[in-house]
Design a protein around this motif. Structure first.
Motif, mmCIF file in Angstrom:
data_model
loop_
_atom_site.group_PDB
_atom_site.id
_atom_site.type_symbol
_atom_site.label_atom_id
_atom_site.label_comp_id
_atom_site.label_asym_id
_atom_site.label_seq_id
_atom_site.Cartn_x
_atom_site.Cartn_y
_atom_site.Cartn_z
ATOM 1 N N PHE A 119 104.737 5.479 -39.947
ATOM 2 C CA PHE A 119 103.982 4.460 -40.426
ATOM 3 C C PHE A 119 103.389 4.337 -41.544
ATOM 4 C CE2 PHE A 119 99.311 3.143 -41.201
ATOM 5 C CZ PHE A 119 99.973 2.263 -40.358
ATOM 6 N N ASN A 120 103.257 6.102 -42.456
ATOM 7 C CA ASN A 120 103.239 6.710 -43.930
ATOM 8 C C ASN A 120 104.818 6.472 -44.755
ATOM 9 O OD1 ASN A 120 100.346 7.218 -43.453
ATOM 10 N ND2 ASN A 120 101.264 9.323 -42.971
ATOM 11 N N ALA A 121 105.541 6.781 -44.063
ATOM 12 C CA ALA A 121 106.425 6.147 -45.259
ATOM 13 C C ALA A 121 106.832 5.154 -45.243
ATOM 14 C CB ALA A 121 107.745 7.188 -44.512
ATOM 15 N N ILE A 131 110.665 9.108 -53.607
ATOM 16 C CA ILE A 131 110.589 9.603 -52.371
ATOM 17 C C ILE A 131 110.355 10.589 -52.502
ATOM 18 C CG2 ILE A 131 112.330 10.726 -51.265
ATOM 19 C CD1 ILE A 131 114.520 8.844 -52.080
ATOM 20 N N VAL A 132 109.402 11.102 -53.666
ATOM 21 C CA VAL A 132 109.240 12.628 -53.704
ATOM 22 C C VAL A 132 107.428 12.612 -53.400
ATOM 23 C CG1 VAL A 132 108.412 14.510 -54.698
ATOM 24 C CG2 VAL A 132 110.669 13.572 -55.387
ATOM 25 N N LEU A 133 107.079 10.844 -54.123
ATOM 26 C CA LEU A 133 106.203 10.712 -53.552
ATOM 27 C C LEU A 133 105.648 10.632 -52.681
ATOM 28 C CD1 LEU A 133 103.297 10.048 -54.854
ATOM 29 C CD2 LEU A 133 103.877 7.638 -55.252
ATOM 30 N N ILE A 134 106.410 9.969 -51.829
ATOM 31 C CA ILE A 134 105.678 9.418 -49.577
ATOM 32 C C ILE A 134 106.322 9.995 -49.753
ATOM 33 C CG2 ILE A 134 106.338 7.659 -48.337
ATOM 34 C CD1 ILE A 134 104.953 6.191 -51.096
ATOM 35 N N SER A 135 106.847 11.241 -50.177
ATOM 36 C CA SER A 135 107.342 12.476 -48.685
ATOM 37 C C SER A 135 106.204 13.331 -49.094
ATOM 38 C CB SER A 135 108.484 13.128 -49.035
ATOM 39 O OG SER A 135 109.761 12.325 -48.596
ATOM 40 N N GLY A 136 105.759 13.862 -50.485
ATOM 41 C CA GLY A 136 104.817 14.544 -50.529
ATOM 42 C C GLY A 136 103.054 13.812 -49.740
ATOM 43 N N MET A 137 103.052 12.785 -50.298
ATOM 44 C CA MET A 137 101.597 11.644 -49.420
ATOM 45 C C MET A 137 102.009 12.362 -47.592
ATOM 46 S SD MET A 137 101.363 8.559 -52.315
ATOM 47 C CE MET A 137 100.322 8.227 -50.757
ATOM 48 N N THR A 138 103.291 11.978 -47.437
ATOM 49 C CA THR A 138 103.266 11.918 -45.806
ATOM 50 C C THR A 138 102.836 14.062 -45.211
ATOM 51 O OG1 THR A 138 104.993 10.641 -45.541
ATOM 52 C CG2 THR A 138 105.002 12.111 -43.789
ATOM 53 N N ILE A 139 103.916 14.162 -45.955
ATOM 54 C CA ILE A 139 103.847 16.158 -45.665
ATOM 55 C C ILE A 139 101.866 16.251 -45.675
ATOM 56 C CG2 ILE A 139 103.703 18.210 -46.205
ATOM 57 C CD1 ILE A 139 107.029 17.161 -46.963
ATOM 58 N N VAL A 196 113.944 9.817 -43.895
ATOM 59 C CA VAL A 196 115.046 9.564 -43.989
ATOM 60 C C VAL A 196 115.455 8.419 -43.129
ATOM 61 C CG1 VAL A 196 117.831 10.242 -43.750
ATOM 62 C CG2 VAL A 196 116.554 11.754 -44.917
ATOM 63 N N ALA A 197 114.613 8.173 -42.022
ATOM 64 C CA ALA A 197 115.214 6.809 -41.412
ATOM 65 C C ALA A 197 113.947 5.968 -41.091
ATOM 66 C CB ALA A 197 115.393 7.151 -38.966
ATOM 67 N N THR A 198 112.707 5.753 -41.916
ATOM 68 C CA THR A 198 111.891 5.339 -41.653
ATOM 69 C C THR A 198 111.479 4.790 -43.554
ATOM 70 O OG1 THR A 198 110.008 7.387 -41.532
ATOM 71 C CG2 THR A 198 110.571 5.671 -39.698
ATOM 72 N N LEU A 199 111.600 5.734 -44.361
ATOM 73 C CA LEU A 199 111.787 5.190 -46.268
ATOM 74 C C LEU A 199 112.198 3.932 -46.231
ATOM 75 C CD1 LEU A 199 111.584 8.755 -47.756
ATOM 76 C CD2 LEU A 199 109.294 6.756 -47.623
ATOM 77 N N PRO A 200 113.770 4.321 -45.900
ATOM 78 C CA PRO A 200 114.483 3.052 -45.909
ATOM 79 C C PRO A 200 113.536 1.816 -45.427
ATOM 80 C CG PRO A 200 116.125 4.532 -45.894
ATOM 81 C CD PRO A 200 114.984 5.076 -45.468
ATOM 82 N N ILE A 201 113.322 2.061 -44.239
ATOM 83 C CA ILE A 201 112.739 0.653 -43.819
ATOM 84 C C ILE A 201 111.561 -0.037 -44.875
ATOM 85 C CG2 ILE A 201 111.426 -0.220 -42.083
ATOM 86 C CD1 ILE A 201 112.813 1.617 -40.274
ATOM 87 N N GLY A 202 110.747 0.765 -45.185
ATOM 88 C CA GLY A 202 109.724 0.312 -46.502
ATOM 89 C C GLY A 202 110.651 -0.359 -47.259
ATOM 90 N N TRP A 227 112.665 19.643 -38.691
ATOM 91 C CA TRP A 227 113.798 18.782 -38.826
ATOM 92 C C TRP A 227 113.479 17.365 -38.150
ATOM 93 C CZ3 TRP A 227 115.183 15.669 -34.409
ATOM 94 C CH2 TRP A 227 115.229 16.562 -33.408
ATOM 95 N N VAL A 228 112.239 16.957 -37.132
ATOM 96 C CA VAL A 228 111.826 15.819 -37.148
ATOM 97 C C VAL A 228 111.319 14.610 -38.210
ATOM 98 C CG1 VAL A 228 110.317 14.476 -35.798
ATOM 99 C CG2 VAL A 228 111.788 16.495 -34.380
ATOM 100 N N LEU A 229 111.017 16.751 -39.131
ATOM 101 C CA LEU A 229 110.356 15.592 -40.228
ATOM 102 C C LEU A 229 110.624 14.665 -41.150
ATOM 103 C CD1 LEU A 229 108.145 14.901 -42.556
ATOM 104 C CD2 LEU A 229 108.484 17.930 -42.876
ATOM 105 N N VAL A 230 112.167 15.785 -40.891
ATOM 106 C CA VAL A 230 113.452 15.827 -42.337
ATOM 107 C C VAL A 230 114.610 14.292 -41.775
ATOM 108 C CG1 VAL A 230 115.057 16.057 -43.527
ATOM 109 C CG2 VAL A 230 113.332 17.801 -43.518
#
Length: 281
Positions: A71-73, A108-116, A152-158, A145-148
């Motif tokens: 959702f966040n990604a 990518i860095v920003l959204i990944s950091g926010m999600t984590i 990778v699976a959802t960031l491109p959708i956004g 591994w599920v997070l990474v």
């Protein structure tokens, strides 16, 4: 993409992430949903999963961790791209050498950091509030591994959806189906309780598999009995998330390049003019 673009993008993403940790509005966005989720799950502690003695609240925690990744990604990437197209940030990045590459790395860095950060806020109190969760070295390996793979699976959708919408206010059109997917992906109750056609539809999208992957990390093996086929289906999780990752990584660059080519000073000015017209006089 050059090393300079990667380094610049990474530094930009870290700066924006630090800024989000010091802004009241962004902090509210981190903490408010987490508090709501924790309260809801606490209220569910007295209910058990049918056919088991396991608390519904304990089962919901890892499911929400997985759902929050997708959702966040998707939503944050979509909103960031749409907002920064309107205010001209994207156009300014385009004007710099390798600017678009650095811009995307930064996002990518920003959204990944926010999600984590959101995941940490759920896990830290959740492990103390809810019983029955298992924590071992494999728990953290599976979580990583599920997070990474999920990112990778959802960031491109956004990124794709963010490229398609010019007006930030129209992104709400995407929110409704995403929320519907959250509700039908086994996040708040076992997916086996849903009609077969709903189960089939949910398994097409990443949210279900992200929730399943996180449940496999934190729940005892006996709880796999309430899942489809009575299994955590690890290889299927890798396969579906991997397929979405490949599709997104192929499609997103094409859509983003087309969007960037259409950006110009006149298009930004036109969007600003429309935005000003929407502001009550």
């Amino acid at each position: 993409m050059t090393t300079t673009a990667l380094r610049t993008g990474f530094q930009r993403g870290l700066i924006e992430l630090r800024h989000s940790f010091s802004t009241v509005q962004d902090l509210w966005g981190y903490f408010f949903p987490t508090v709501v989720f924790l309260v809801v799950m606490t209220l569910m502690k007295g209910s058990v999963i049918p056919g088991t003695t396991f608390s519904r609240g304990s089962m919901t925690l890892p499911s929400l961790i997985g759902a929050s990744i997708g959702f966040n990604a998707m939503v944050n990437t979509m909103q960031q791209l749409t907002l920064e197209r309107e205010d001209g940030t994207l156009l300014r990045a385009k004007a710099l050498p390798h600017g678009m590459g650095g811009y995307l790395v930064g996002k990518i860095v920003l959204i990944s950091g926010m999600t984590i950060a959101g995941i940490v806020l759920l896990i830290a109190p959740g492990l103390f509030l809810f019983d029955g969760l298992q924590v071992s070295a494999m728990t953290w390996v599976t979580l990583v591994w599920v997070l990474v793979l999920g990112l990778v699976a959802t960031l491109p959708i956004g990124a794709v959806f963010g490229s398609l919408f010019e007006n930030p206010r129209t992104t709400g059109v995407v929110m409704l189906p995403v929320m519907a997917l959250v509700g039908t992906s086994g996040i708040f109750y076992p997916i086996n309780a849903l009609p077969e056609w709903v189960r089939g539809l949910a398994q097409v999208f990443p949210l279900y598999w992200l929730g399943l992957g996180m449940r496999s990390a934190f729940l005892p093996d006996a709880m796999a009995a309430v899942e489809i086929d009575g299994s955590w289906r690890t290889w299927e999780t890798v396969g579906v998330l991997g397929a979405w990752a490949v599709a997104g990584l192929v499609l997103a660059p094409v859509v983003l390049r087309r969007m960037a080519r259409r950006e110009s000073g006149s298009s930004v000015a036109a969007r600003r003019e429309k935005a000003l017209q929407r502001v009550p006089g």
